[in-house]
Design a protein around this motif. Structure first.
Motif, mmCIF file in Angstrom:
data_model
loop_
_atom_site.group_PDB
_atom_site.id
_atom_site.type_symbol
_atom_site.label_atom_id
_atom_site.label_comp_id
_atom_site.label_asym_id
_atom_site.label_seq_id
_atom_site.Cartn_x
_atom_site.Cartn_y
_atom_site.Cartn_z
ATOM 1 N N LEU A 1 1.327 31.314 57.401
ATOM 2 C CA LEU A 1 1.209 31.797 58.771
ATOM 3 C C LEU A 1 2.584 31.673 59.443
ATOM 4 O O LEU A 1 3.475 30.977 58.941
ATOM 5 N N ASN A 2 2.716 32.316 60.579
ATOM 6 C CA ASN A 2 4.046 32.411 61.188
ATOM 7 C C ASN A 2 4.426 31.187 62.007
ATOM 8 O O ASN A 2 5.608 30.924 62.206
ATOM 9 N N THR A 3 3.469 30.413 62.502
ATOM 10 C CA THR A 3 3.632 29.360 63.533
ATOM 11 C C THR A 3 4.037 30.048 64.848
ATOM 12 O O THR A 3 4.512 31.203 64.845
ATOM 13 N N GLY A 4 3.867 29.322 65.925
ATOM 14 C CA GLY A 4 4.262 29.889 67.220
ATOM 15 C C GLY A 4 5.764 29.818 67.429
ATOM 16 O O GLY A 4 6.306 30.436 68.338
ATOM 17 N N SER B 1 -4.793 33.912 63.290
ATOM 18 C CA SER B 1 -3.438 34.183 62.825
ATOM 19 C C SER B 1 -3.479 34.563 61.343
ATOM 20 O O SER B 1 -4.158 33.918 60.538
ATOM 21 N N ARG B 2 -2.758 35.606 60.982
ATOM 22 C CA ARG B 2 -2.764 36.091 59.603
ATOM 23 C C ARG B 2 -1.401 35.849 58.948
ATOM 24 O O ARG B 2 -0.384 35.745 59.644
#
Ligand code: NOJ
Length: 757
Positions: free
Chosen positions: A606-609, A691-692
């Motif tokens: 996942l990208n993280t915020g 979240s993908r």
């Protein structure tokens, strides 16, 4: 999708036509209804003890196969107490065992012979992780077909393979048995392996029943420490772990194996959620489930059963049919029945699945179909199998660096004298280039002297091309001394180019082979540094069963090739690659981290915020002391030629849920040599309910291009490719924007967006 190189296709078609065709007719004879009727006829004749016997798989002496007296194996078979024997080698004894079962037990039910056919049977292929690096599904299928032909000719009828465990942890020794970190690639490879082992007809005498293992979650053991616990979210279970199992089930795999681990607290062997709710009720899969080695008995050690009867009741009612090696059912199942904790119907359901498999294998009609001595003579270790092993080993190798076009070593190379240095230049006695499965069991089916070592193949191949070659075997891990290093230095001084063959021992890889660090052994790194003092160019060839970490070599060595553990044809395949007879086309099926501390590391995260863009960027997700990028990303691998991607196009900028989107790209060979490229398609859902991943592989095509030639590759994407498991537990695609990427690895390529309506 083109997955088979011409050579491999030829071998595959040849083998299929020679060995499979007559058996297709046999398949039609034994219809499913016919089998079901005969199973019921048999079941009513069986006593409770005989039924429990069918669920009992016993281990025999794998070293000699002659240990029949020890546990009165034949006596137990005669008494109908054994349904299957595993890891048995000796051919004559297998005949004796089968004769005893068929002629001397009351109902004459033949036994199943199960065996770990992990990367070849007699002809040893590269380890499965290496095979995955070929991205050649046809060649992988052909390799398993060869393994099946050999094993079936030697009396086995069931393999405990394929292992389809996805993992993000290279510390785990069993990473070598799987297809790496990606569930989509892992699913395609799982299907290929099942097809390879089982063919079109399970009852043919050259196919085996396959086994999808380990169900489920084993690849996510904590700390990568073997047999450890697994605690993962349902999301991860359904999206990363289960897809290759589902693919194997849909491909018709005959059996499943439980895993040793607990999954969220429940030993998988007694998990009704996995074995019944998901596998049988959810997927409608009809086959037989076997425990792992004593994993029914180990439920007592996990603290989830108090005694054998309790363990038997919990595992059988959860859906585990056969007890591998533990004899817990033999000791506890009858009591569990008497206590009313297991019903007759549950027992019958398990026995039915075992008997059904025996019918499907053709054993009930012809118990000796896999035990024909003449056939055995003809089928083992044929030269064409070696050829397939060589081609697949070469296609599995991954070129990580090739500074200054150092490779291939051809007539134009500016070098005359080449030194082969390192522990794996000519490791005969140490039994390398294979895995625990072919070395560690002391198994006489394998013979490490049949390996062609790098020196054995490279010295003549390079000499024939006009090079002068020497080899020096030094620096075997902890035994490395200053004297060894000075020998290496001398050899390097006398040469124009050094090829350093380093990495891991064969026995480092497989079950019970977890490690806490991935760093190249210190002695080997020192060896590379000593050699470098000479200022001579060097090529590092890595023999490895997992991603290794080699920061010094990464910075300082111009050319690095991942050879994995290539099997019997190690040297020949390596010579093919180093001399350019075969242009490298392998791509990594796992991420190579820079340091062990980066684990878990996988491309589809996942990208993280707060994704980090550069080292030291404050208030972002990263380390103070290391950048986030891997040493080499998933899908990466160089060729001796170069490829350019252009003209990424979508058939439409927006598609409806029921429409198919076409994604096309032009790939051009911009170098001077013909080569193969694995063109990879990834997607990202940009605004989903959860979240993908930043990228997910959804397609690939391996293409061959002559120098200067171009080809347009077209991928199709449907709603199913864009779906994910939403928080309510349903697979569905969200309308909205998606990003698509097409390129030569998970870290590069062209990109564009489309809308799903
Ligand atoms: C234990 C391993 O986990 C499994 O993969 C293997 O098939 C069995 N032993 C039988 O050898």
């Amino acid at each position: 999708m083109k997955q088979l190189s011409t050579g491999n296709r030829l071998i595959f078609v040849l083998l299929l036509s020679i060995f499979s065709f007559p058996h297709l007719l046999q398949a039609q004879k034994t219809s499913v209804q016919n089998i079901d009727r005969r199973v019921e006829e048999l079941l009513v004749k069986m006593t409770v003890e005989e039924k429990i016997g069918q669920l009992n798989q016993i281990a025999s002496d794998i070293n000699t196969g002659t240990d029949l007296k020890k546990d009165d194996l034949l006596g137990q078979i005669r008494a109908g107490q054994v349904g299957s024997v595993l890891s048995h080698i000796n051919f004559e004894n297998k005949i004796l065992i089968q004769k005893t079962a068929v002629k001397e037990s009351r109902l004459g039910i033949p036994v199943l012979f199960g065996f770990d056919v992990i990367h070849g049977y007699k002809t040893i292929f590269p380890i499965p992780l290496a095979q995955a690096a070929s991205w050649n599904l046809g060649a992988i299928e052909a390799a398993e077909h060869i393994a099946a032909m050999e094993a079936a000719a030697d009396g086995q009828n069931w393999t405990f393979s394929p292992m389809v465990d996805v993992t993000h942890d290279p510390r785990w020794g069993r990473i070598m048995e799987g297809a790496g970190e990606d569930p989509w690639l892992g699913s395609r490879i799982a299907e290929a392996r099942v097809r390879g082992f089982q063919g079109a007809d399970l009852s043919a005498d050259n196919t085996l029943a396959a086994c999808a293992k380990h169900f489920a979650g084993y690849g996510f053991i904590e700390g990568g420490r073997e047999y450890n616990s697994v605690d993962i979210s349902d999301q991860r279970l359904h999206e990363s772990v289960l897809p290759p199992f589902k693919a194997a089930a849909d491909a018709g795999v005959a059996t499943f194996m439980c895993a040793f681990n607990t999954l969220n607290g429940v030993p998988t062997t007694m998990s009704k959620y996995l074995l019944t709710d998901i596998l049988r009720d959810g997927w409608g899969w009809p086959g037989m489930v076997v425990s792992d080695w004593n994993s029914i008995g180990e439920t007592l050690i996990h603290g989830t059963a108090i005694d054998d009867a309790d363990a038997s009741a919990k595992c059988l009612s959860a859906g585990c049919d056969m007890d591998m090696a533990g004899r817990t059912y033999q000791r506890g199942l009858k009591t569990a029945l008497q206590q009313g904790r297991v019903t007759d119907q549950q027992l019958d359901a398990a026995v039915r699945r075992v008997l059904r498999l025996k019918f499907m294998l053709g054993l009930m009609d012809d118990p000796f179909r896999y035990l024909n001595p003449q056939r055995r003579e003809q089928m083992l270790e044929r030269p064409e199998y070696r050829q397939a092993a060589r081609a697949l080993a070469a296609e599995s190798m991954v070129l990580l660096k090739n500074g200054g076009g150092l490779l291939p070593l051809d007539k134009d190379s500016p070098f005359k004298k080449i030194a082969l240095i390192g522990p794996y230049a000519n490791s005969i006695g140490h039994k390398d280039y294979m895995s625990f499965w072919t070395l560690g069991l002391g198994n006489p089916a394998y013979d490490s002297t049949k390996v062609v070592t790098p020196a054995q193949a490279l010295v003549p191949a390079l000499e024939e091309m006009g090079f002068e070659v020497t080899y020096t075997e030094v620096c075997l891990d902890a035994t490395c001394t200053e004297k060894d290093l000075s020998v290496a230095l001398q050899a390097a001084r006398a040469a124009d180019l050094v090829i350093a063959l380093v990495g891991e021992q064969g026995l480092n890889c497989g079950e019970s082979r977890s490690v806490s660090t991935l760093e190249l052994p210190r002695s080997q790194e020192k060896l590379l540094q000593v050699v470098a003092r000479n200022n001579k160019p060097s090529v590092v060839v890595l023999f490895n069963s997992r991603p290794l970490v080699f920061p010094w070599a990464l910075e300082n060595v111009p050319a690095i090739l991942v050879a994995w553990q290539p099997g019997y044809e190690t040297g020949n395949a390596l010579a093919d690659i180093l001399t350019g007879a075969v242009n490298p086309s392998g791509k990594l099926p796992v991420t190579f981290p820079r340091r062990t501390g980066q684990i878990p590391m996988y491309y589809n995260h996942l990208n993280t915020g707060r994704p980090q863009e550069f080292l030291g960027q404050m208030w972002t997700s990263g380390y103070l002391d290391l950048e986030n990028s891997p040493a080499f990303p998933f899908g990466f691998g160089l060729s001796y030629t170069t490829f350019a991607y252009s003209g990424l196009q979508l058939s439409k900028p927006a598609v409806d849920m029921d429409e198919t989107l076409e994604v096309s790209v032009r790939v051009t060979n911009t170098g001077k040599l013909a080569g193969q490229e694995v063109v990879q398609l990834y997607v990202r859902d940009l605004a989903a309910d959860i979240s993908r991943p930043v990228r997910e592989l959804k397609g690939f095509e391996k293409i061959t291009l002559a120098p200067g030639a171009s080809r347009t590759v077209v991928f199709k994407l449907t709603q199913a490719d864009l779906a994910y498991r939403n928080p309510e537990g349903r697979f569905k695609a969200d309308p909205g924007m998606f990003q698509v990427f097409v390129g030569g690895s998970s870290a590069d390529g062209l990109t564009t967006r489309f809308e799903l309506r």
